[in-house]
Motif scaffolding. Structure first.
Motif, PDB file in Angstrom:
ATOM      1  N   THR A 309      19.129  -4.362  35.688  1.00  0.00           N
ATOM      2  CA  THR A 309      17.878  -5.060  35.991  1.00  0.00           C
ATOM      3  C   THR A 309      17.553  -4.885  37.465  1.00  0.00           C
ATOM      4  N   LEU A 310      16.275  -4.671  37.725  1.00  0.00           N
ATOM      5  CA  LEU A 310      15.750  -4.480  39.078  1.00  0.00           C
ATOM      6  C   LEU A 310      14.584  -5.437  39.248  1.00  0.00           C
ATOM      7  N   VAL A 311      14.571  -6.218  40.327  1.00  0.00           N
ATOM      8  CA  VAL A 311      13.472  -7.136  40.625  1.00  0.00           C
ATOM      9  C   VAL A 311      13.008  -6.869  42.049  1.00  0.00           C
ATOM     10  N   VAL A 312      11.699  -6.633  42.213  1.00  0.00           N
ATOM     11  CA  VAL A 312      11.134  -6.238  43.511  1.00  0.00           C
ATOM     12  C   VAL A 312      10.051  -7.241  43.909  1.00  0.00           C
ATOM     13  N   ASP A 313      10.076  -7.649  45.170  1.00  0.00           N
ATOM     14  CA  ASP A 313       9.038  -8.538  45.704  1.00  0.00           C
ATOM     15  C   ASP A 313       7.806  -7.698  46.027  1.00  0.00           C
ATOM     16  N   ALA A 314       6.740  -7.883  45.257  1.00  0.00           N
ATOM     17  CA  ALA A 314       5.573  -7.004  45.357  1.00  0.00           C
ATOM     18  C   ALA A 314       4.304  -7.755  45.712  1.00  0.00           C
ATOM     19  N   GLU A 315       4.434  -8.854  46.437  1.00  0.00           N
ATOM     20  CA  GLU A 315       3.264  -9.653  46.806  1.00  0.00           C
ATOM     21  C   GLU A 315       3.489 -10.233  48.195  1.00  0.00           C
ATOM     22  N   ALA A 316       2.401 -10.585  48.863  1.00  0.00           N
ATOM     23  CA  ALA A 316       2.523 -11.209  50.181  1.00  0.00           C
ATOM     24  C   ALA A 316       3.275 -12.529  50.064  1.00  0.00           C
ATOM     25  N   PRO A 317       3.983 -12.943  51.114  1.00  0.00           N
ATOM     26  CA  PRO A 317       4.707 -14.212  51.061  1.00  0.00           C
ATOM     27  C   PRO A 317       3.747 -15.391  50.917  1.00  0.00           C
ATOM     28  N   PRO A 318       4.276 -16.540  50.537  1.00  0.00           N
ATOM     29  CA  PRO A 318       3.443 -17.744  50.499  1.00  0.00           C
ATOM     30  C   PRO A 318       2.853 -18.055  51.865  1.00  0.00           C
ATOM     31  N   GLU A 319       1.824 -18.886  51.860  1.00  0.00           N
ATOM     32  CA  GLU A 319       1.166 -19.269  53.097  1.00  0.00           C
ATOM     33  C   GLU A 319       1.191 -20.782  53.259  1.00  0.00           C
ATOM     34  N   GLY A 320       0.951 -21.238  54.479  1.00  0.00           N
ATOM     35  CA  GLY A 320       0.784 -22.658  54.753  1.00  0.00           C
ATOM     36  C   GLY A 320       2.014 -23.478  54.419  1.00  0.00           C
ATOM     37  N   ALA A 321       1.778 -24.701  53.919  1.00  0.00           N
ATOM     38  CA  ALA A 321       2.873 -25.625  53.641  1.00  0.00           C
ATOM     39  C   ALA A 321       3.852 -25.072  52.622  1.00  0.00           C
ATOM     40  N   ALA A 322       3.374 -24.207  51.715  1.00  0.00           N
ATOM     41  CA  ALA A 322       4.251 -23.647  50.678  1.00  0.00           C
ATOM     42  C   ALA A 322       5.217 -22.615  51.244  1.00  0.00           C
ATOM     43  N   SER A 323       5.046 -22.223  52.503  1.00  0.00           N
ATOM     44  CA  SER A 323       5.887 -21.165  53.079  1.00  0.00           C
ATOM     45  C   SER A 323       6.999 -21.713  53.963  1.00  0.00           C
ATOM     46  N   GLY A 324       7.266 -23.001  53.907  1.00  0.00           N
ATOM     47  CA  GLY A 324       8.286 -23.598  54.774  1.00  0.00           C
ATOM     48  C   GLY A 324       9.677 -23.023  54.560  1.00  0.00           C
ATOM     49  N   SER A 325       9.958 -22.503  53.369  1.00  0.00           N
ATOM     50  CA  SER A 325      11.245 -21.851  53.101  1.00  0.00           C
ATOM     51  C   SER A 325      11.053 -20.411  52.644  1.00  0.00           C
ATOM     52  N   ALA A 326       9.848 -19.870  52.825  1.00  0.00           N
ATOM     53  CA  ALA A 326       9.563 -18.508  52.372  1.00  0.00           C
ATOM     54  C   ALA A 326      10.251 -17.485  53.263  1.00  0.00           C
ATOM     55  N   HIS A 327      10.491 -16.310  52.683  1.00  0.00           N
ATOM     56  CA  HIS A 327      11.209 -15.252  53.384  1.00  0.00           C
ATOM     57  C   HIS A 327      10.301 -14.060  53.670  1.00  0.00           C
ATOM     58  N   ALA A 328      10.642 -13.317  54.711  1.00  0.00           N
ATOM     59  CA  ALA A 328       9.938 -12.067  55.039  1.00  0.00           C
ATOM     60  C   ALA A 328      10.554 -10.944  54.207  1.00  0.00           C
ATOM     61  N   SER A 329      10.375 -11.020  52.893  1.00  0.00           N
ATOM     62  CA  SER A 329      11.105 -10.164  51.953  1.00  0.00           C
ATOM     63  C   SER A 329      10.214  -9.167  51.231  1.00  0.00           C
ATOM     64  N   THR A 330       9.016  -8.918  51.736  1.00  0.00           N
ATOM     65  CA  THR A 330       8.080  -8.040  51.031  1.00  0.00           C
ATOM     66  C   THR A 330       8.688  -6.661  50.790  1.00  0.00           C
ATOM     67  N   LEU A 331       8.657  -6.209  49.551  1.00  0.00           N
ATOM     68  CA  LEU A 331       9.178  -4.939  49.037  1.00  0.00           C
ATOM     69  C   LEU A 331      10.699  -4.901  48.932  1.00  0.00           C
ATOM     70  N   ALA A 332      11.393  -6.034  49.203  1.00  0.00           N
ATOM     71  CA  ALA A 332      12.840  -6.085  48.993  1.00  0.00           C
ATOM     72  C   ALA A 332      13.144  -6.084  47.500  1.00  0.00           C
ATOM     73  N   PHE A 333      14.369  -5.625  47.149  1.00  0.00           N
ATOM     74  CA  PHE A 333      14.747  -5.634  45.736  1.00  0.00           C
ATOM     75  C   PHE A 333      16.170  -6.141  45.568  1.00  0.00           C
ATOM     76  N   GLU A 334      16.457  -6.556  44.344  1.00  0.00           N
ATOM     77  CA  GLU A 334      17.821  -6.858  43.909  1.00  0.00           C
ATOM     78  C   GLU A 334      18.098  -6.029  42.660  1.00  0.00           C
ATOM     79  N   LEU A 335      19.372  -5.618  42.498  1.00  0.00           N
ATOM     80  CA  LEU A 335      19.762  -4.827  41.334  1.00  0.00           C
ATOM     81  C   LEU A 335      21.054  -5.394  40.774  1.00  0.00           C
TER      82      LEU A 335
END
Length: 563
Positions: A309-335
């Motif tokens: 299984t491969l999962v890729v972050d393919a969207e801009a990070p959350p914004e505003g209050a919803a981004s308090g724990s968001a990561h700069a992970s755009t285009l990162a993947f896990e396998l």
């Protein structure tokens, strides 16, 4: 409102929330659904408390602890630990849980302490009601316990609307709903909570089954709470609002898409893999089948072939209050390969304190391309997020994130891009990932391009000021994986506990190094050392490209397959 005035207002609300005259009792008992950790329960009974990134040892009584942070105090007063202590079972554990609960009632039950925020009150109320049958058995003066339930419920009836949207509001409303169903004479609270929870779920859960934080584990918690509410209403003979069922029906396919082959969730935007068994239970009890029809699941692209299984972050990070724990992970993947994670992100650092929280959010903590010293999204200045709480939202992230998926007879191909470094370096990151249909081979290509005239000028300025732009392509490995260099330093051999061997090899003579990394697992007491494979290159002109392959060269051994 100042903290002093807030404390006085809380005490007044609790004082006014006197239990009604007449009979008081629990007329209905919900089924426990938040599985506790027996291991964590044993630690707590031994005086070891690991909450909100802090480890406190030698504390036989939780209320004798001087909380090292506001989040620690809120978790302590939210009593989620009751699930863990009760999971130990036996008379001694139950007696200790009973004593600690009554100690909270005696010390804080009239409005003292930091535990009266709506989400914290709701979380505590749910645990006290769920475990009430065991706690009340043999309890001296049980009216103290019941009195506290009534007071908390009536306070929550007036404060739940102050909880932030999303998981905190769902926790507050579930507490109010449980109280309305369980407490004699409080039926009206159940009606209020049912209607509010249905409307909140409809507003907070998007059409794609996601939530604004894009945190997969938080999405799982929301699904669990909504499913718990629906099951409780069913059990109590109350109708379940269609909006509530529809929100769960949107969430479950997204969770299923974000589930790795090892049974855990993809670890992005402050979320871990989820508590053992919780995801399977939520998926199984929902009765919902299927996966997202758009190819995106809350902004992630999942690809599954063979045992991989491969999962890729393919969207801009959350914004505003919803981004308090968001990561700069755009285009990162896990396998993940079968039951074993291979390439991971470092994970959520929040459970290990503010420094780890910040470090875990950086691009360098993810399996993707990163510029030396520059994340694809920057962490902004801290802002207030409640009494004593501050968050640091993401800022200056990618404005445009694009992705495309094509299916062939031999492989699935993803082509993705983001422009997070255009403002600083004039560069766009392009990533191409090709997973073979047997799941044995992942081909990758990572490129940086200065596309337009202004982009090229910005890159020229950056090179003139600081020299060639160095970048890395990182592959963080799960701590159970062993890695060593091979082929004269031109490849990395990754050995898994199952006996599988994966080989990572860069093209074009790009240097390969094995460096230290860390695995941030909320279920462990401390960050776990691990390793990462790092490819390094520089942007000398207007473009640079690194290609690589990750190939499974040896299958699991027979013993591992049998287990």
């Amino acid at each position: 409102m100042s903290s002093f005035r807030n404390r006085i207002a809380t005490r007044l609300r609790v004082w006014r929330a006197a239990p009604p005259r007449g009979a008081q009792g629990l007329v209905w008992h919900p089924e426990p659904r938040a599985e506790g950790s027996e291991r964590a329960g044993h630690r707590m009974l031994g005086g070891v408390w690991h909450l909100a990134g802090h480890l406190v040892e030698g504390a036989p009584d939780p209320w004798a602890i001087r909380p090292p942070s506001v989040p620690f105090a809120l978790q302590l007063h939210g009593m989620g630990w009751l699930d863990d202590v009760m999971a130990v079972g036996g008379r001694e554990a139950t007696a200790r849980a009973r004593g600690w609960t009554l100690a909270w009632v005696d010390r804080f039950g009239r409005g003292a302490g930091p535990g009266w925020a709506p989400a914290t009150t709701g979380r505590r109320l749910v645990r006290m009601i769920v475990h009430a049958p065991a706690l009340l058995r043999g309890m001296e003066r049980p009216e103290r316990f019941r009195d506290s339930l009534y007071r908390q419920a009536q306070v929550l009836a007036g404060t739940w609307g102050r909880a932030p949207a999303g998981l905190p509001r769902a926790e507050a409303l579930l507490g109010l709903l449980m109280a309305g169903l369980a407490l004699e004479g409080m039926e009206r609270l159940g009606d209020v909570a049912t209607d509010a929870l249905a409307r909140t779920a409809d507003a907070d859960v998007g059409a794609d089954g996601g939530i604004p934080s894009r945190n997969p584990e938080a999405l799982l918690e929301v699904a669990m709470l909504l499913g718990w509410a629906a099951a409780s209403l069913d059990s109590a003979g109350r109708p379940v609002p269609p909006l509530l069922r529809e929100a769960v029906a949107r969430i479950v396919p997204t969770l299923r898409a974000l589930r790795h082959s090892d049974g855990g969730l993809a670890r992005f935007h402050g979320g871990g893999a989820g508590r053992a068994g919780r995801l399977d239970r939520v998926l199984g009890e929902s009765g919902v089948r299927g996966r997202p029809s758009t190819g995106l699941a809350m902004g992630f692209v999942p690809v599954a072939h063979g045992r991989t299984t491969l999962v890729v972050d393919a969207e801009a990070p959350p914004e505003g209050a919803a981004s308090g724990s968001a990561h700069a992970s755009t285009l990162a993947f896990e396998l993940c390969s079968a039951t074993t994670p291979v390439v991971v992100n470092c994970g959520p650092g929040g459970p290990f304190g503010p420094e780890w929280h910040r470090a875990g959010r950086a691009t360098a903590s993810h399996s993707t391309l990163g510029l030396d010293g520059h994340s694809s999204s920057r962490i902004g200045a801290p802002v207030a997020a409640g009494p004593g709480l501050r968050i640091a939202p993401l800022a200056e992230g990618p404005e445009t994130v694009q992705w495309q998926r094509t299916e062939g007879r031999r492989a699935s191909t993803l082509i993705l891009s983001h422009d997070g470094w255009r403002p600083t370096h004039g560069l766009t990151h392009l990533r191409r990932l090709v997973l073979s249909t047997d799941g044995r081979r992942l081909e990758g290509e990572d490129a940086l391009r200065a596309v337009s005239g202004p982009d090229k000028e910005r890159l020229e300025d950056a090179i003139a000021a600081h020299g060639p732009v160095r970048f890395t392509v990182a592959f963080h490995l799960h701590p159970d994986a062993e890695v060593e260099t091979g082929l004269g330093g031109r490849a990395a051999t990754i050995a898994l506990p199952t006996g599988e061997i994966w080989v990572l090899r860069p093209g074009g003579g790009v240097p390969l190094e094995i460096r230290p990394s860390v695995f941030l697992d909320p279920g462990r007491l401390r960050p776990t050392p691990s390793r990462q494979v790092v490819l390094t290159d520089s942007v000398m002109s207007y473009a640079a490209t690194v290609d690589w392959t990750l190939v499974r060269t040896q299958e699991p051994d027979a013993a591992s397959r049998r287990t």
